[in-house]
Design an enzyme around this catalytic site. Structure first.
Site, PDB file in Angstrom:
ATOM      1  N   TYR A  48     -30.946 156.446   3.223  1.00 47.08           N
ATOM      2  CA  TYR A  48     -30.977 155.026   2.865  1.00 47.08           C
ATOM      3  C   TYR A  48     -29.702 154.642   2.125  1.00 47.08           C
ATOM      4  O   TYR A  48     -29.039 153.652   2.457  1.00 47.08           O
ATOM      5  CB  TYR A  48     -32.205 154.729   2.002  1.00 47.08           C
ATOM      6  CG  TYR A  48     -32.193 153.334   1.404  1.00 47.08           C
ATOM      7  CD1 TYR A  48     -32.353 152.218   2.222  1.00 47.08           C
ATOM      8  CD2 TYR A  48     -32.016 153.134   0.042  1.00 47.08           C
ATOM      9  CE1 TYR A  48     -32.325 150.939   1.695  1.00 47.08           C
ATOM     10  CE2 TYR A  48     -32.002 151.858  -0.497  1.00 47.08           C
ATOM     11  CZ  TYR A  48     -32.154 150.766   0.332  1.00 47.08           C
ATOM     12  OH  TYR A  48     -32.127 149.500  -0.205  1.00 47.08           O
TER      13      TYR A  48
ATOM     14  N   SER B 207     -27.217 148.317  -2.375  1.00 44.62           N
ATOM     15  CA  SER B 207     -28.229 148.913  -3.253  1.00 44.62           C
ATOM     16  C   SER B 207     -27.576 149.776  -4.319  1.00 44.62           C
ATOM     17  O   SER B 207     -26.513 150.374  -4.096  1.00 44.62           O
ATOM     18  CB  SER B 207     -29.188 149.780  -2.416  1.00 44.62           C
ATOM     19  OG  SER B 207     -30.003 150.579  -3.237  1.00 44.62           O
TER      20      SER B 207
END
Length: 331
Positions: A152, A127
């Site tokens: 995350y 990501s």
């Protein structure tokens, strides 16, 4: 050719399965259908796949170590694409254990299964969040990513480190893909563009964080899929550590950004949604949220060099397709 897609009922997994099936690849998909967002949307994606020749689905969680082991013992996969993960920056602040279970424990289960199988290439989703508040733009894969500002992001950075370790120790070919703000039809309802469309249609206010002073490298789903499909047969070789220190031991390991290479102001993105809906948004301007960043911007030179591709879909074209799907799906 047979490919395993984890998280096949998810946004990117669904689109990748569609594309690979069209290209004649046999697709085996697994998903745990968790309720992070509406399960009906995931089931409806699956329904689009299950009638297609060459597609098989199994309800399976990556955290099920025995189940993953048995899956790889029963099937021989040439390619594995890991798109199963607990997503969401803000949700990771509220529910950290969900990210450790899915993104860390689940990923090591998959790495172990791949290590003991004769797969040609493991491709996994990372990501753009790994860049944190990187002051250098555009973000390049060689930039320092040691300061994630959400769990995350930390879990995705951990995936890259774990993959490198397995590439180095066991010569497992792995490629990590740092996705930048993916949007499009069949998208995730927790994403801002989806929430904006939903609220503007309903005539309710939208929350605009950092008082609108944000930019995102919005990347249309078809461009993401094109990047994955082009990279899938290009398994890294032993000497292929890229954009790392020269002293890094050799390993069949690569990282790529897949982004539009064109950050767009959040207020401009909202204007495009308004134009497609034919309605004005009621904006509720708020401060920056914990874990958020003011800008994302992908350097895609490596992608251009290795596969001759970079995302090109404009936000006007991409948003138009999303709104068309949204109105069709929700009536």
């Amino acid at each position: 050719m047979k490919a395993l897609i984890t998280g096949v009922a998810g946004f990117i997994g669904y689109h990748l399965a569609q594309r690979l099936l069209v290209e004649g690849v046999e697709v085996y998909g697994i998903d745990n259908l968790n309720d992070y967002y509406q399960v009906t949307l995931k089931k409806d994606r699956l329904a689009q796949l299950q009638d297609k020749p060459g597609f098989t689905f199994q309800f399976l969680d990556l955290c099920d170590r025995q189940g993953i082991t048995e899956l790889f013992q029963s099937h021989r996969f040439e390619y594995v694409v890991n798109l199963a993960a607990q997503a969401g920056v803000r949700y990771s602040i509220e529910n950290p254990h969900a990210y450790v279970d899915s993104n860390i424990v689940g990923f090591v289960n998959l790495l172990e299964a791949c290590r003991h199988s004769s797969i040609q290439h493991l491709v996994y989703a990372s990501s753009s969040s790994v860049y944190g508040v990187n002051p250098k733009i555009p973000f390049a894969v060689g930039d320092n990513v040691d300061h994630p500002i959400s769990l995350y992001a930390a879990s995705k950075k951990a995936n890259e480190l774990m993959a490198y370790t397995y590439s180095h120790l066991f010569h497992l070919p792995t490629t990590g893909l740092r996705f930048f703000t993916v949007y499009g039809p069949w998208g995730r309802p927790d994403m801002a563009y989806f929430k904006f469309t939903q609220a503007i249609e309903a005539g309710t206010p939208i929350d605009v964080y950092n008082f609108g002073d944000m930019k995102r490298d919005f990347t249309y789903i078809d461009d993401i899929i094109e990047g994955i499909v082009r990279l899938l047969p290009l398994a890294p070789q032993l000497e292929d550590v890229n954009s790392l220190e020269q002293s890094t031991p050799q390993a069949p390991y690569k990282l790529y950004n897949i982004g539009n290479n064109n950050p767009v102001a959040l207020v401009r993105f909202i204007e495009v949604i308004e134009a497609e809906l034919g309605k004005k948004a009621q904006k509720n301007f708020l401060p920056m949220q914990p874990g958020d960043v003011p800008i994302t911007y992908a350097d895609v030179d490596d992608l251009m060099r290795d596969v001759g591709f970079q995302p090109t879909t404009s936000i006007e074209e991409g948003v138009a397709r999303f709104v068309q799907w949204y109105r069709s799906y929700y009536g």
